[in-house]
Design a protein around this motif. Sequence first.
Motif, mmCIF file in Angstrom:
data_model
loop_
_atom_site.group_PDB
_atom_site.id
_atom_site.type_symbol
_atom_site.label_atom_id
_atom_site.label_comp_id
_atom_site.label_asym_id
_atom_site.label_seq_id
_atom_site.Cartn_x
_atom_site.Cartn_y
_atom_site.Cartn_z
ATOM 1 N N SER A 1 -7.148 1.972 -3.977
ATOM 2 C CA SER A 1 -7.664 1.994 -5.339
ATOM 3 C C SER A 1 -6.527 1.931 -6.346
ATOM 4 C CB SER A 1 -8.466 3.274 -5.554
ATOM 5 O OG SER A 1 -7.607 4.401 -5.566
ATOM 6 N N THR A 2 -6.881 1.543 -7.563
ATOM 7 C CA THR A 2 -5.894 1.511 -8.636
ATOM 8 C C THR A 2 -5.343 2.901 -8.899
ATOM 9 O OG1 THR A 2 -7.085 -0.355 -9.631
ATOM 10 C CG2 THR A 2 -5.526 0.827 -11.036
ATOM 11 N N GLU A 3 -6.177 3.930 -8.744
ATOM 12 C CA GLU A 3 -5.731 5.312 -8.965
ATOM 13 C C GLU A 3 -4.633 5.690 -7.968
ATOM 14 O OE1 GLU A 3 -8.883 4.371 -8.833
ATOM 15 O OE2 GLU A 3 -9.490 4.682 -10.925
ATOM 16 N N GLU A 4 -4.813 5.305 -6.696
ATOM 17 C CA GLU A 4 -3.792 5.578 -5.677
ATOM 18 C C GLU A 4 -2.494 4.841 -6.011
ATOM 19 O OE1 GLU A 4 -5.846 6.211 -1.399
ATOM 20 O OE2 GLU A 4 -6.313 4.305 -2.361
ATOM 21 N N LEU A 5 -2.643 3.603 -6.424
ATOM 22 C CA LEU A 5 -1.484 2.790 -6.778
ATOM 23 C C LEU A 5 -0.726 3.408 -7.943
ATOM 24 C CD1 LEU A 5 0.068 0.094 -6.380
ATOM 25 C CD2 LEU A 5 -1.551 -0.935 -7.996
ATOM 26 N N ASP A 6 -1.435 3.773 -9.008
ATOM 27 C CA ASP A 6 -0.795 4.395 -10.166
ATOM 28 C C ASP A 6 -0.073 5.688 -9.778
ATOM 29 O OD1 ASP A 6 -1.677 2.445 -11.908
ATOM 30 O OD2 ASP A 6 -3.401 3.587 -12.626
ATOM 31 N N ALA A 7 -0.714 6.496 -8.949
ATOM 32 C CA ALA A 7 -0.132 7.788 -8.565
ATOM 33 C C ALA A 7 1.173 7.604 -7.809
ATOM 34 C CB ALA A 7 -1.128 8.577 -7.719
ATOM 35 N N VAL A 8 1.213 6.622 -6.920
ATOM 36 C CA VAL A 8 2.432 6.351 -6.144
ATOM 37 C C VAL A 8 3.564 5.892 -7.061
ATOM 38 C CG1 VAL A 8 3.439 4.688 -4.525
ATOM 39 C CG2 VAL A 8 1.375 5.935 -3.901
ATOM 40 N N THR B 1 12.301 -2.763 -0.107
ATOM 41 C CA THR B 1 11.461 -1.825 0.622
ATOM 42 C C THR B 1 10.024 -1.950 0.139
ATOM 43 O OG1 THR B 1 13.299 -0.266 0.884
ATOM 44 C CG2 THR B 1 11.077 0.616 1.141
ATOM 45 N N LEU B 2 9.095 -2.135 1.083
ATOM 46 C CA LEU B 2 7.678 -2.248 0.754
ATOM 47 C C LEU B 2 6.963 -0.954 1.117
ATOM 48 C CD1 LEU B 2 5.048 -3.745 0.018
ATOM 49 C CD2 LEU B 2 5.046 -4.687 2.343
ATOM 50 N N LEU B 3 6.246 -0.391 0.152
ATOM 51 C CA LEU B 3 5.465 0.822 0.377
ATOM 52 C C LEU B 3 3.992 0.535 0.133
ATOM 53 C CD1 LEU B 3 7.731 3.517 -1.321
ATOM 54 C CD2 LEU B 3 7.547 2.964 1.104
ATOM 55 N N ASP B 4 3.162 0.975 1.069
ATOM 56 C CA ASP B 4 1.723 0.777 1.000
ATOM 57 C C ASP B 4 1.074 2.074 0.513
ATOM 58 O OD1 ASP B 4 -0.988 0.442 1.458
ATOM 59 O OD2 ASP B 4 -0.710 -0.619 3.351
ATOM 60 N N PRO B 5 0.427 2.065 -0.663
ATOM 61 C CA PRO B 5 -0.175 3.296 -1.198
ATOM 62 C C PRO B 5 -1.286 3.869 -0.331
ATOM 63 C CG PRO B 5 -0.822 1.390 -2.503
ATOM 64 C CD PRO B 5 0.244 0.919 -1.568
ATOM 65 N N GLU B 6 -1.746 3.099 0.650
ATOM 66 C CA GLU B 6 -2.739 3.623 1.592
ATOM 67 C C GLU B 6 -2.092 4.436 2.710
ATOM 68 O OE1 GLU B 6 -6.225 0.835 2.490
ATOM 69 O OE2 GLU B 6 -4.626 -0.517 1.895
ATOM 70 N N ARG B 7 -0.821 4.213 2.926
ATOM 71 C CA ARG B 7 -0.146 4.816 4.080
ATOM 72 C C ARG B 7 0.754 5.991 3.717
ATOM 73 N NH1 ARG B 7 1.901 -0.498 7.525
ATOM 74 N NH2 ARG B 7 -0.175 -1.277 8.121
ATOM 75 N N GLU C 1 5.478 11.382 -0.700
ATOM 76 C CA GLU C 1 6.226 10.670 0.337
ATOM 77 C C GLU C 1 6.840 9.401 -0.225
ATOM 78 O OE1 GLU C 1 3.670 11.884 4.347
ATOM 79 O OE2 GLU C 1 2.996 10.239 3.060
ATOM 80 N N ALA C 2 6.076 8.683 -1.041
ATOM 81 C CA ALA C 2 6.582 7.445 -1.632
ATOM 82 C C ALA C 2 7.806 7.700 -2.503
ATOM 83 C CB ALA C 2 5.484 6.781 -2.465
ATOM 84 N N ALA C 3 7.758 8.759 -3.305
ATOM 85 C CA ALA C 3 8.882 9.092 -4.179
ATOM 86 C C ALA C 3 10.130 9.399 -3.360
ATOM 87 C CB ALA C 3 8.524 10.276 -5.066
ATOM 88 N N ALA C 4 9.965 10.152 -2.272
ATOM 89 C CA ALA C 4 11.106 10.525 -1.432
ATOM 90 C C ALA C 4 11.669 9.306 -0.717
ATOM 91 C CB ALA C 4 10.684 11.590 -0.424
ATOM 92 N N ILE C 5 10.781 8.476 -0.157
ATOM 93 C CA ILE C 5 11.233 7.279 0.557
ATOM 94 C C ILE C 5 11.961 6.329 -0.388
ATOM 95 C CG2 ILE C 5 10.455 5.181 1.737
ATOM 96 C CD1 ILE C 5 8.161 6.883 2.924
ATOM 97 N N ALA C 6 11.368 6.099 -1.566
ATOM 98 C CA ALA C 6 11.961 5.168 -2.528
ATOM 99 C C ALA C 6 13.347 5.620 -2.968
ATOM 100 C CB ALA C 6 11.046 5.015 -3.739
ATOM 101 N N LYS C 7 13.503 6.908 -3.216
ATOM 102 C CA LYS C 7 14.801 7.418 -3.654
ATOM 103 C C LYS C 7 15.850 7.273 -2.563
ATOM 104 C CE LYS C 7 17.318 9.143 -6.903
ATOM 105 N NZ LYS C 7 17.603 8.302 -8.095
ATOM 106 N N GLU C 8 15.465 7.609 -1.335
ATOM 107 C CA GLU C 8 16.395 7.446 -0.215
ATOM 108 C C GLU C 8 16.761 5.973 -0.021
ATOM 109 O OE1 GLU C 8 16.260 9.592 3.579
ATOM 110 O OE2 GLU C 8 14.442 10.569 2.826
ATOM 111 N N ALA C 9 15.766 5.100 -0.157
ATOM 112 C CA ALA C 9 16.014 3.669 0.005
ATOM 113 C C ALA C 9 16.963 3.145 -1.063
ATOM 114 C CB ALA C 9 14.694 2.909 -0.039
#
Length: 261
Positions: A61-68, A25-31, A36-44
């Motif tokens: 940004s690196t900050e967005e990436l780290d947060a996800v 599963t590919l997640l884009d930290p911009e989208r 949402e990323a945590a929920a999607i990843a767990k379901e996946a």
Amino acid sequence: MGPKLGKVERYLLERIQGDGAIHMTLLDPERVSPEEAAAIAKEAEEAGTSAIMVGGSTLASTEELDAVILAMREGGLSVPIILFPNNVTGISKHADAIWFMSLLNSTDPYFLIGAQVLGAPLVRRLGLEAIPMGYIIIGYGGAAGIIGRAIPIPYEKPEIAAAYAMAAECMGMRFVYLEAGSGAPRPVPEAMIATVRRAISIPLVVGGGLRDGESVEKAVRAGADIVVTGTAVEKSHRVGDKIRGFISAIKRGIRARLARA
């Protein structure tokens, strides 16, 4: 003596060998937001995806990436998190590994080797597992092709894709990725996947435009070892069901591939 493989790479190879082909599963930290990323990843993960790839085609940004990534960690994710960088800003110390990629059909030396030279010391300093990959933009290409200044390989020229893939293997890269682009109107054709599969002995990753079970099944039947879906998952309101559908399609593709062998 062969290369020393890291934990994540060994895990991927073992999953491919055991299952025949796997889903990521590919997640884009911009989208997606961190929540949402945590929920999607767990379901996946619960639905059977083998790993979570994190990255985008443009300039998060690196900050967005780290947060996800941290949100996924805090959500109890246990499958590997693999960085899928478009630039040096796509590196995070919180991931398990990084696809250390060269965009082979780029016209810009920066995406062939320049970004890698800048990123390698940071990857080493952070202790990230680097998995070498030859990245090839196909057909539509999307934002990845534009940002990476690639000349996409036409859908009807599988022999050119195979030549790039062979070059990747000869240069020591351990995975090849055929990328149609995020949201591509058409995935990588079966004929191209099959031609590349016959040309190389390393694992083949296919992504872009894989929206439904039929397209995933065709990719695996043609020889994909890893199928990557991103947009189809991010836009789904029933992530688990969507991933389970992809996993079932992978199994059908493997059965068809074995029956034809």
